[in-house]
Scaffold this motif. Structure first.
Motif, PDB file in Angstrom:
ATOM      1  N   ARG A 101      36.064  36.405  40.922  1.00 36.17           N
ATOM      2  CA  ARG A 101      35.424  35.219  41.460  1.00 36.17           C
ATOM      3  C   ARG A 101      34.021  35.118  40.870  1.00 36.17           C
ATOM      4  NH1 ARG A 101      34.943  36.719  47.317  1.00 36.17           N
ATOM      5  NH2 ARG A 101      34.581  38.734  46.314  1.00 36.17           N
ATOM      6  N   ALA A 102      33.549  33.886  40.683  1.00 37.67           N
ATOM      7  CA  ALA A 102      32.213  33.670  40.147  1.00 37.67           C
ATOM      8  C   ALA A 102      31.640  32.380  40.720  1.00 37.67           C
ATOM      9  CB  ALA A 102      32.239  33.611  38.622  1.00 37.67           C
TER      10      ALA A 102
ATOM     11  N   GLU B  83      31.864  42.041  41.776  1.00 39.63           N
ATOM     12  CA  GLU B  83      32.742  41.379  40.813  1.00 39.63           C
ATOM     13  C   GLU B  83      32.469  41.752  39.359  1.00 39.63           C
ATOM     14  OE1 GLU B  83      35.233  39.491  41.742  1.00 39.63           O
ATOM     15  OE2 GLU B  83      34.735  39.322  43.879  1.00 39.63           O
TER      16      GLU B  83
ATOM     17  N   ILE C  84      29.268  36.588  46.298  1.00 42.10           N
ATOM     18  CA  ILE C  84      29.834  36.812  44.966  1.00 42.10           C
ATOM     19  C   ILE C  84      28.778  37.514  44.124  1.00 42.10           C
ATOM     20  CG2 ILE C  84      31.056  35.735  43.043  1.00 42.10           C
ATOM     21  CD1 ILE C  84      32.341  35.387  45.842  1.00 42.10           C
TER      22      ILE C  84
ATOM     23  N   TRP D  76      27.164  40.822  41.572  1.00 46.49           N
ATOM     24  CA  TRP D  76      27.401  41.651  40.391  1.00 46.49           C
ATOM     25  C   TRP D  76      28.061  42.964  40.785  1.00 46.49           C
ATOM     26  CZ3 TRP D  76      27.295  41.055  35.255  1.00 46.49           C
ATOM     27  CH2 TRP D  76      27.220  42.184  34.442  1.00 46.49           C
TER      28      TRP D  76
ATOM     29  N   LEU E 242      29.300  30.072  34.779  1.00 39.41           N
ATOM     30  CA  LEU E 242      29.606  31.005  35.862  1.00 39.41           C
ATOM     31  C   LEU E 242      28.519  32.054  36.010  1.00 39.41           C
ATOM     32  CD1 LEU E 242      33.352  31.625  34.965  1.00 39.41           C
ATOM     33  CD2 LEU E 242      32.421  29.889  36.524  1.00 39.41           C
TER      34      LEU E 242
ATOM     35  N   LEU F  69      26.930  35.515  38.709  1.00 38.26           N
ATOM     36  CA  LEU F  69      27.061  36.477  39.805  1.00 38.26           C
ATOM     37  C   LEU F  69      25.663  36.775  40.345  1.00 38.26           C
ATOM     38  CD1 LEU F  69      29.599  39.022  38.232  1.00 38.26           C
ATOM     39  CD2 LEU F  69      30.106  37.232  39.918  1.00 38.26           C
TER      40      LEU F  69
END
Length: 312
Positions: free
Chosen positions: A190-191, A305, A300, A302, A212, A214
């Motif tokens: 997910r981003a 994800e 969301i 780093w 996108l 994070l």
């Protein structure tokens, strides 16, 4: 309860394994009279899936499970489920019940005439076969110790992957725990959408790619652009939403790395993408758009994800 990522399947007598469904997580609560569905973001999703409101048991019950829609090959399809996820009109929802049927995969019992979250997973999951379930409710069927056959099944069928769960693990609501691990047959993440590039050629008037990011502490780090996986209808609908979210303020901490035609948007949308790998520069290689999720954008990160989030 949330899972961490793991790179490869493993064999261990202290663990059980089940299919990782490519759907939408939902908690189903039954108070003895009414059903309520709660999304991962804490939103009430009951009206969106009326076929699940017929659930009934002898006692108040709370379940954890996944709402899925199947494609023509009877595989879970997140893309197909998107046609149900964002509907609000009662008329559109009723039409979608027939056009896009869904199932609710039950994989955990959190409450059954009393709380169960402190009990081990083996005890909670043993209650699943005892539930009186009729379609569209489906029981998950875990295997213990060795997931080799299950892994072969999901990879041959093109299913997202498997979940590994420690047999003795209690249920930790809202926590991302190493007692639950997700192992994907293909890489997905997910981003946060923090911007887009203008469309060119056949995409003129829509967009070229979503930018996108994070969250890394208090800043949003740009990790790549996704420009594939969109239908023509997606391009038009998403561009209309992006136009309402545009901002003159830089969104990403590494804004200088963005393509020249980039435009910023308020970081509220969360996209799901498949990708080939992470580059050494911390960017996604070969991402493809799968859809949007209603997960909170600030979750969301780093750490959750990014490339170091996978256990080896």
């Amino acid at each position: 309860m949330l899972a961490v990522r793991r790179a490869e399947p493993f064999t261990d007598a202290a663990w059980g394994f089940e299919v990782k469904w490519d759907g939408v997580r939902a908690i189903l609560s039954y108070d003895g009279e009414r059903v309520r569905l709660t999304s991962r973001a804490g939103n009430d999703a009951t009206a969106r899936y009326p076929e699940l409101t017929g659930f009934a048991q002898p006692h108040p019950t709370i379940l954890d499970g996944e709402i899925v829609a199947l494609d023509e090959a009877n595989r879970p399809s997140f893309e197909r489920l998107q046609q149900r996820m964002n509907l609000s009109s009662p008329a559109h929802i009723l039409n979608a019940v027939d056009a896009v049927p869904i199932s609710y995969i039950v994989f955990d019992v959190l409450y059954e005439n009393g709380p169960l979250i402190e009990r081990p997973w083996t005890e909670r999951r043993a209650r699943v076969p005892e539930l009186a379930l009729e379609p569209p409710f489906v029981r998950s069927e875990p295997v213990d110790h060795d997931p080799s056959e299950l892994w072969r099944f999901v990879t041959e069928r093109g299913i997202e992957g498997i979940m590994a769960k420690r047999l003795a693990s209690p249920y930790r609501p809202g926590q991302r725990s190493p007692d639950w691990q997700k192992i994907t047959a293909f890489r997905s993440m997910r981003a946060v959408v923090g911007g887009f590039t203008e469309g060119e050629g056949g995409c003129t008037g829509t967009f070229g790619a979503l930018l996108l990011g994070l969250w890394d502490g208090d800043v949003l780090r740009w990790v790549g652009a996704v420009g594939s996986g969109f239908s023509d209808a997606d391009l038009r609908a998403i561009r209309a939403a992006l136009d309402e979210m545009t901002t003159d303020q830089p969104t990403f901490v590494n804004q200088h790395e963005l393509p020249a035609s980039s435009r910023s948007v308020h970081p509220a949308l969360v996209a799901v993408v498949q990708y080939k790998e992470w580059t050494t520069a911390g960017k996604l290689r070969g991402p493809s758009f799968k859809g949007f999720t209603d997960d909170p954008a600030d979750s969301i990160t780093w750490d959750a994800e990014g490339p170091e989030a996978t256990l080896h």
